[in-house]
Design a protein around this motif. Sequence first.
Motif, mmCIF file in Angstrom:
data_model
loop_
_atom_site.group_PDB
_atom_site.id
_atom_site.type_symbol
_atom_site.label_atom_id
_atom_site.label_comp_id
_atom_site.label_asym_id
_atom_site.label_seq_id
_atom_site.Cartn_x
_atom_site.Cartn_y
_atom_site.Cartn_z
ATOM 1 N N MET A 129 6.511 90.431 60.357
ATOM 2 C CA MET A 129 5.729 90.581 59.116
ATOM 3 C C MET A 129 6.484 90.082 57.888
ATOM 4 O O MET A 129 5.965 89.243 57.140
ATOM 5 C CB MET A 129 5.280 92.027 58.949
ATOM 6 C CG MET A 129 4.211 92.476 59.926
ATOM 7 S SD MET A 129 3.513 94.095 59.516
ATOM 8 C CE MET A 129 2.687 93.703 57.973
ATOM 9 N N PRO A 130 7.714 90.581 57.615
ATOM 10 C CA PRO A 130 8.409 90.033 56.434
ATOM 11 C C PRO A 130 8.716 88.543 56.564
ATOM 12 O O PRO A 130 8.785 87.838 55.549
ATOM 13 C CB PRO A 130 9.701 90.870 56.371
ATOM 14 C CG PRO A 130 9.877 91.441 57.729
ATOM 15 C CD PRO A 130 8.484 91.670 58.242
ATOM 16 N N LEU A 131 8.881 88.041 57.787
ATOM 17 C CA LEU A 131 9.083 86.604 57.970
ATOM 18 C C LEU A 131 7.836 85.828 57.547
ATOM 19 O O LEU A 131 7.940 84.740 56.960
ATOM 20 C CB LEU A 131 9.422 86.301 59.432
ATOM 21 C CG LEU A 131 10.743 86.863 59.968
ATOM 22 C CD1 LEU A 131 10.909 86.505 61.439
ATOM 23 C CD2 LEU A 131 11.926 86.355 59.153
ATOM 24 N N SER A 132 6.658 86.395 57.833
ATOM 25 C CA SER A 132 5.417 85.735 57.401
ATOM 26 C C SER A 132 5.239 85.830 55.895
ATOM 27 O O SER A 132 4.661 84.936 55.274
ATOM 28 C CB SER A 132 4.213 86.346 58.125
ATOM 29 O OG SER A 132 3.945 87.661 57.680
ATOM 30 N N PHE A 133 5.746 86.909 55.289
ATOM 31 C CA PHE A 133 5.667 87.030 53.832
ATOM 32 C C PHE A 133 6.441 85.900 53.152
ATOM 33 O O PHE A 133 6.092 85.446 52.068
ATOM 34 C CB PHE A 133 6.248 88.378 53.367
ATOM 35 C CG PHE A 133 5.472 89.571 53.823
ATOM 36 C CD1 PHE A 133 4.183 89.449 54.321
ATOM 37 C CD2 PHE A 133 6.026 90.846 53.751
ATOM 38 C CE1 PHE A 133 3.455 90.559 54.743
ATOM 39 C CE2 PHE A 133 5.317 91.955 54.159
ATOM 40 C CZ PHE A 133 4.039 91.818 54.662
ATOM 41 N N MET A 134 7.509 85.440 53.809
ATOM 42 C CA MET A 134 8.352 84.373 53.246
ATOM 43 C C MET A 134 7.878 82.989 53.674
ATOM 44 O O MET A 134 8.532 81.984 53.361
ATOM 45 C CB MET A 134 9.807 84.576 53.686
ATOM 46 C CG MET A 134 10.475 85.802 53.107
ATOM 47 S SD MET A 134 12.176 85.954 53.701
ATOM 48 C CE MET A 134 11.931 86.707 55.308
ATOM 49 N N ASN A 135 6.771 82.939 54.438
ATOM 50 C CA ASN A 135 6.220 81.674 54.937
ATOM 51 C C ASN A 135 7.153 80.968 55.922
ATOM 52 O O ASN A 135 7.036 79.751 56.135
ATOM 53 C CB ASN A 135 5.878 80.723 53.780
ATOM 54 C CG ASN A 135 4.663 81.187 53.001
ATOM 55 O OD1 ASN A 135 3.737 81.789 53.565
ATOM 56 N ND2 ASN A 135 4.672 80.938 51.701
ATOM 57 N N ILE B 84 7.122 81.847 59.034
ATOM 58 C CA ILE B 84 6.092 81.706 60.063
ATOM 59 C C ILE B 84 4.775 82.068 59.405
ATOM 60 O O ILE B 84 4.761 82.725 58.347
ATOM 61 C CB ILE B 84 6.353 82.620 61.291
ATOM 62 C CG1 ILE B 84 6.363 84.103 60.868
ATOM 63 C CG2 ILE B 84 7.643 82.242 61.985
ATOM 64 C CD1 ILE B 84 6.497 85.062 62.047
ATOM 65 N N ASN B 85 3.658 81.639 59.982
ATOM 66 C CA ASN B 85 2.377 82.006 59.372
ATOM 67 C C ASN B 85 1.852 83.302 59.979
ATOM 68 O O ASN B 85 2.413 83.842 60.941
ATOM 69 C CB ASN B 85 1.359 80.870 59.505
ATOM 70 C CG ASN B 85 1.059 80.526 60.963
ATOM 71 O OD1 ASN B 85 0.922 81.391 61.811
ATOM 72 N ND2 ASN B 85 0.945 79.226 61.248
ATOM 73 N N LEU B 86 0.774 83.809 59.403
ATOM 74 C CA LEU B 86 0.218 85.073 59.866
ATOM 75 C C LEU B 86 -0.229 84.999 61.317
ATOM 76 O O LEU B 86 -0.126 85.973 62.064
ATOM 77 C CB LEU B 86 -0.970 85.485 58.984
ATOM 78 C CG LEU B 86 -0.638 86.182 57.667
ATOM 79 C CD1 LEU B 86 -1.926 86.537 56.925
ATOM 80 C CD2 LEU B 86 0.188 87.427 57.904
ATOM 81 N N VAL C 131 0.536 86.680 66.924
ATOM 82 C CA VAL C 131 0.785 86.375 68.338
ATOM 83 C C VAL C 131 1.975 87.180 68.849
ATOM 84 O O VAL C 131 1.933 87.756 69.946
ATOM 85 C CB VAL C 131 1.042 84.870 68.528
ATOM 86 C CG1 VAL C 131 1.575 84.598 69.940
ATOM 87 C CG2 VAL C 131 -0.231 84.080 68.294
ATOM 88 N N LEU C 132 3.044 87.255 68.057
ATOM 89 C CA LEU C 132 4.234 88.006 68.481
ATOM 90 C C LEU C 132 3.918 89.481 68.685
ATOM 91 O O LEU C 132 4.360 90.102 69.662
ATOM 92 C CB LEU C 132 5.343 87.833 67.437
ATOM 93 C CG LEU C 132 5.963 86.440 67.338
ATOM 94 C CD1 LEU C 132 6.960 86.384 66.191
ATOM 95 C CD2 LEU C 132 6.654 86.071 68.644
ATOM 96 N N VAL C 133 3.152 90.064 67.754
ATOM 97 C CA VAL C 133 2.800 91.482 67.868
ATOM 98 C C VAL C 133 1.892 91.713 69.077
ATOM 99 O O VAL C 133 2.046 92.701 69.809
ATOM 100 C CB VAL C 133 2.127 91.980 66.573
ATOM 101 C CG1 VAL C 133 1.609 93.410 66.748
ATOM 102 C CG2 VAL C 133 3.110 91.922 65.407
ATOM 103 N N MET C 134 0.944 90.802 69.301
ATOM 104 C CA MET C 134 0.035 90.949 70.431
ATOM 105 C C MET C 134 0.765 90.800 71.761
ATOM 106 O O MET C 134 0.464 91.497 72.738
ATOM 107 C CB MET C 134 -1.104 89.942 70.330
ATOM 108 C CG MET C 134 -2.055 90.212 69.180
ATOM 109 S SD MET C 134 -3.401 89.005 69.084
ATOM 110 C CE MET C 134 -4.332 89.431 70.554
ATOM 111 N N ILE C 135 1.743 89.898 71.815
ATOM 112 C CA ILE C 135 2.538 89.754 73.039
ATOM 113 C C ILE C 135 3.320 91.033 73.301
ATOM 114 O O ILE C 135 3.424 91.499 74.446
ATOM 115 C CB ILE C 135 3.490 88.546 72.929
ATOM 116 C CG1 ILE C 135 2.691 87.237 72.962
ATOM 117 C CG2 ILE C 135 4.526 88.567 74.051
ATOM 118 C CD1 ILE C 135 3.536 85.993 72.753
ATOM 119 N N ALA C 136 3.857 91.636 72.238
ATOM 120 C CA ALA C 136 4.573 92.900 72.391
ATOM 121 C C ALA C 136 3.640 93.985 72.919
ATOM 122 O O ALA C 136 4.023 94.790 73.783
ATOM 123 C CB ALA C 136 5.178 93.321 71.050
ATOM 124 N N ALA C 137 2.406 94.013 72.399
ATOM 125 C CA ALA C 137 1.428 95.006 72.870
ATOM 126 C C ALA C 137 1.076 94.761 74.334
ATOM 127 O O ALA C 137 0.899 95.705 75.117
ATOM 128 C CB ALA C 137 0.171 94.948 72.007
#
Length: 371
Positions: free
Chosen positions: A256-262, A264-266, A271-277
């Motif tokens: 999430m904070p990485l996406s805030f800094m652009n 990576i995109n949202l 995708v990363l969170v869904m893979i973790a789930a």
Amino acid sequence: MEGFDLTAIMLVTSLLVPIIGAFMAATPYLMRRGEVFAVTVPTSEQNDPYVKALKRRYAVVVGAATAAFTLAGFACAAAGNVDGVMGVLIVGSLGLTAGGYGLMLAYRAKMTAYKNKHGWEADAQESVAVVGEQPVPHAVSVKWNLLYLPVMLITFAVGAIGYAHMPDQIPMHMDFDGTVNRYAEKTPIILWMPVLIQAFMGLCFAFSHWTIAHSKKWAEPGAPATSALAYGLFARAQSIYLVVGGLVIAVAMIAMPLSFMNLINLGQAGVLVMIAALVLCIGGMAVSVVYGQAGSRVFKRMQTSDRLLVDDDRYWKFGVFYFNPDDASLFLPERFGVGWTLNFARPAVWAIVVGGLVLTVAFVVAVMVLF
């Protein structure tokens, strides 16, 4: 959103339905040997042709429905129909869960009638105390959940270090076509958003872990030592799974904070969170299949008995809700499913349920108001 992100999201989403369906279809085979569709039976009756036929029929019906939903989900994914994939996920998961439960109730009624026909009744309610030279395994310490704290600190540090590089308007939500439809103003409070989510999820995992440690222990009167050992191994495995699974989700939230800094995109963060789930779901299924409910699959060849040593069917309302005012336990193993449930006859349980609901509502409101 880039094509890879969209394809990955659709693929991961499409895999959730077969995972849910496979678990539902396998549930009757994962239960303790003295229980069939939430009905207590003599342990020797697991090989009864009628009992085996009911289990097989349940698995076939749920398996066929799972296959149909899975094919529909993959067809939508192949066609790039995101709305179709999400529709299959929602309808499929709810349909399999509710349908599987309804089918369980129908087969429970059949098993109850079959039990009455054969006159299976407990001569006396036998309980056991397990005494042995070797200590019985138990859930790992709840203190392991403190590992969430360094992950939360790292998440906050990543955001704080990259705060100066964040845009004034931070993308917070986007459609599946990649169009951002909600922004949040850049303020220091935005750094707390992923940490707040990690803290809430960490509390949920820690509470689940705590319930395992304080649950009523299962031991079968016909084989007290081996069944207690099986349950202890099951509880240990489940507690380790909760700690590791929770940490996997928490680490994925650093996206999430990485996406805030652009960086990576949202879409990539999603995708990363869904893979973790997905890893969490697969891990849960693996533990369930290996150990079975309350460790029922650990010792498959424990001594069986034609006697019905204990019968508490009357305390299980609709097969899954335990209501026994004479039982001081707040938590105990589920009757149909893998895991633990609550004794709804205890006032403390209702305080826990209400407290959990209040905490969840407070979390949702905080996210909506603050971010």
